[in-house]
Design a protein around this motif. Structure first.
Motif, mmCIF file in Angstrom:
data_model
loop_
_atom_site.group_PDB
_atom_site.id
_atom_site.type_symbol
_atom_site.label_atom_id
_atom_site.label_comp_id
_atom_site.label_asym_id
_atom_site.label_seq_id
_atom_site.Cartn_x
_atom_site.Cartn_y
_atom_site.Cartn_z
ATOM 1 N N LYS A 254 0.868 -1.252 0.014
ATOM 2 C CA LYS A 254 -0.126 0.034 -0.097
ATOM 3 C C LYS A 254 0.671 1.241 -0.063
ATOM 4 O O LYS A 254 1.927 1.373 0.833
ATOM 5 N N GLU A 255 0.359 2.197 -1.123
ATOM 6 C CA GLU A 255 1.339 3.455 -1.024
ATOM 7 C C GLU A 255 0.823 4.265 0.401
ATOM 8 O O GLU A 255 -0.443 4.335 0.716
ATOM 9 N N GLY A 256 1.938 4.833 0.882
ATOM 10 C CA GLY A 256 1.444 5.610 2.264
ATOM 11 C C GLY A 256 2.164 6.997 2.426
ATOM 12 O O GLY A 256 2.952 7.545 1.492
ATOM 13 N N PHE A 257 2.339 7.364 3.703
ATOM 14 C CA PHE A 257 3.171 8.864 3.894
ATOM 15 C C PHE A 257 4.485 8.259 3.486
ATOM 16 O O PHE A 257 5.327 7.493 3.684
ATOM 17 N N ARG A 258 4.954 9.682 2.820
ATOM 18 C CA ARG A 258 6.356 9.841 2.510
ATOM 19 C C ARG A 258 6.414 11.446 2.376
ATOM 20 O O ARG A 258 5.728 12.055 2.053
ATOM 21 N N PRO A 259 7.606 11.617 3.425
ATOM 22 C CA PRO A 259 7.797 13.177 3.641
ATOM 23 C C PRO A 259 8.352 13.858 2.205
ATOM 24 O O PRO A 259 8.604 12.830 1.290
ATOM 25 N N ASP A 260 8.061 15.061 2.171
ATOM 26 C CA ASP A 260 8.665 15.725 0.904
ATOM 27 C C ASP A 260 10.121 15.738 0.992
ATOM 28 O O ASP A 260 10.929 16.366 1.904
ATOM 29 N N LEU A 261 10.693 15.122 0.163
ATOM 30 C CA LEU A 261 12.220 14.871 0.250
ATOM 31 C C LEU A 261 13.031 15.530 -0.931
ATOM 32 O O LEU A 261 14.245 15.721 -1.149
ATOM 33 N N GLY A 262 11.997 16.123 -1.750
ATOM 34 C CA GLY A 262 12.568 17.130 -2.715
ATOM 35 C C GLY A 262 12.813 16.392 -4.306
ATOM 36 O O GLY A 262 13.423 16.967 -5.084
ATOM 37 N N ILE B 268 8.256 -0.555 3.911
ATOM 38 C CA ILE B 268 9.270 -1.424 3.675
ATOM 39 C C ILE B 268 10.015 -1.334 2.198
ATOM 40 O O ILE B 268 11.002 -1.936 1.831
ATOM 41 N N LEU B 269 9.455 -0.629 1.294
ATOM 42 C CA LEU B 269 9.906 -0.410 0.081
ATOM 43 C C LEU B 269 9.884 1.208 -0.546
ATOM 44 O O LEU B 269 8.746 1.477 -0.213
ATOM 45 N N HIS B 270 10.734 1.623 -0.735
ATOM 46 C CA HIS B 270 11.001 2.946 -1.438
ATOM 47 C C HIS B 270 11.161 2.818 -2.788
ATOM 48 O O HIS B 270 11.877 1.959 -3.135
ATOM 49 N N VAL B 271 10.591 3.972 -3.516
ATOM 50 C CA VAL B 271 10.548 3.908 -5.071
ATOM 51 C C VAL B 271 11.089 5.112 -5.371
ATOM 52 O O VAL B 271 10.407 6.384 -5.070
ATOM 53 N N PRO C 243 10.601 13.177 -6.479
ATOM 54 C CA PRO C 243 9.530 12.320 -6.861
ATOM 55 C C PRO C 243 9.618 10.850 -6.281
ATOM 56 O O PRO C 243 11.008 10.440 -6.699
ATOM 57 N N GLY C 244 8.891 10.209 -5.626
ATOM 58 C CA GLY C 244 8.657 8.686 -5.451
ATOM 59 C C GLY C 244 7.705 8.208 -4.516
ATOM 60 O O GLY C 244 6.511 9.177 -4.299
ATOM 61 N N ALA C 245 7.870 7.198 -4.039
ATOM 62 C CA ALA C 245 6.661 6.550 -3.095
ATOM 63 C C ALA C 245 7.318 5.690 -2.269
ATOM 64 O O ALA C 245 8.469 5.190 -2.292
ATOM 65 N N TRP C 246 6.617 5.598 -1.056
ATOM 66 C CA TRP C 246 6.843 4.522 0.098
ATOM 67 C C TRP C 246 5.769 3.703 0.151
ATOM 68 O O TRP C 246 4.612 3.880 -0.002
ATOM 69 N N LEU C 247 6.080 2.490 0.192
ATOM 70 C CA LEU C 247 5.079 1.423 0.214
ATOM 71 C C LEU C 247 5.089 0.684 1.632
ATOM 72 O O LEU C 247 6.060 0.370 1.953
ATOM 73 N N TYR C 248 3.976 0.269 1.794
ATOM 74 C CA TYR C 248 3.924 -0.431 3.357
ATOM 75 C C TYR C 248 3.129 -1.835 3.270
ATOM 76 O O TYR C 248 2.336 -1.954 2.283
ATOM 77 N N GLY C 249 3.501 -2.518 3.931
ATOM 78 C CA GLY C 249 2.751 -3.827 4.158
ATOM 79 C C GLY C 249 1.697 -3.820 5.147
ATOM 80 O O GLY C 249 0.956 -2.838 5.336
ATOM 81 N N GLU C 250 1.355 -4.896 5.859
ATOM 82 C CA GLU C 250 0.326 -4.926 6.911
ATOM 83 C C GLU C 250 0.707 -3.817 8.045
ATOM 84 O O GLU C 250 -0.001 -3.222 8.571
ATOM 85 N N ASP C 251 1.824 -3.680 8.395
ATOM 86 C CA ASP C 251 2.210 -2.742 9.526
ATOM 87 C C ASP C 251 2.523 -1.216 8.731
ATOM 88 O O ASP C 251 3.523 -1.084 7.990
ATOM 89 N N THR C 252 1.563 -0.540 8.784
ATOM 90 C CA THR C 252 1.577 0.744 8.208
ATOM 91 C C THR C 252 2.238 1.764 8.943
ATOM 92 O O THR C 252 2.102 2.950 8.508
#
Length: 125
Positions: free
Chosen positions: A29-37, A52-55, A39-48
């Motif tokens: 699941k795509e979730g919270f990602r701070p503004d790192l300056g 566990i994966l940064h893109v 583009p990208g995404a942070w992905l989460y498993g059941e533990d939100t």
């Protein structure tokens, strides 16, 4: 002292195909990602609480795609459903049963990264 694995990072050659794979095929699941300056995404498993994966969406994919890292592995559940999604999409994978142990599904993401999904031995494909 190392306490555990924090996350993997994938460089997305095609952001949409990458997100479709990790969220649609694998169920992250795509979730919270701070503004790192960038583009990208942070992905989460059941533990939100823990991504566990940064893109990365803004980096060129290196010529040697895997580099020295062979693959990333995730503990998973729902083998039958995951296998059905892969089959319906025509996505290539290799399903193996470790002798008396877990099931392992190996595949490659749209960027060439090798992914391993580990399922409990009691699950059935």
């Amino acid at each position: 002292m190392i306490l555990g694995m924090n996350h993997f990072t994938v460089i997305a050659e095609n952001p949409q195909a990458t997100m479709d794979f990790y969220t649609g095929m694998l169920g992250l699941k795509e979730g919270f990602r701070p503004d790192l300056g960038f583009p990208g995404a942070w992905l989460y498993g059941e533990d939100t609480r823990h991504a566990i994966l940064h893109v990365y969406f803004d980096r060129p994919v290196p010529a040697q795609r895997a580099g020295v890292i062979d693959h990333m592995a995730f503990t998973a559940k729902g083998l039958r459903e995951v296998k059905a999604r892969f089959d319906a999409a025509g996505w290539k994978y290799d399903l193996r049963r470790q002798a008396g142990a877990l099931w392992q599904l190996f595949c490659h993401d749209p960027n060439g990264a090798k992914v391993e999904l580990d399922f409990d031995k009691a699950e059935e494909p």
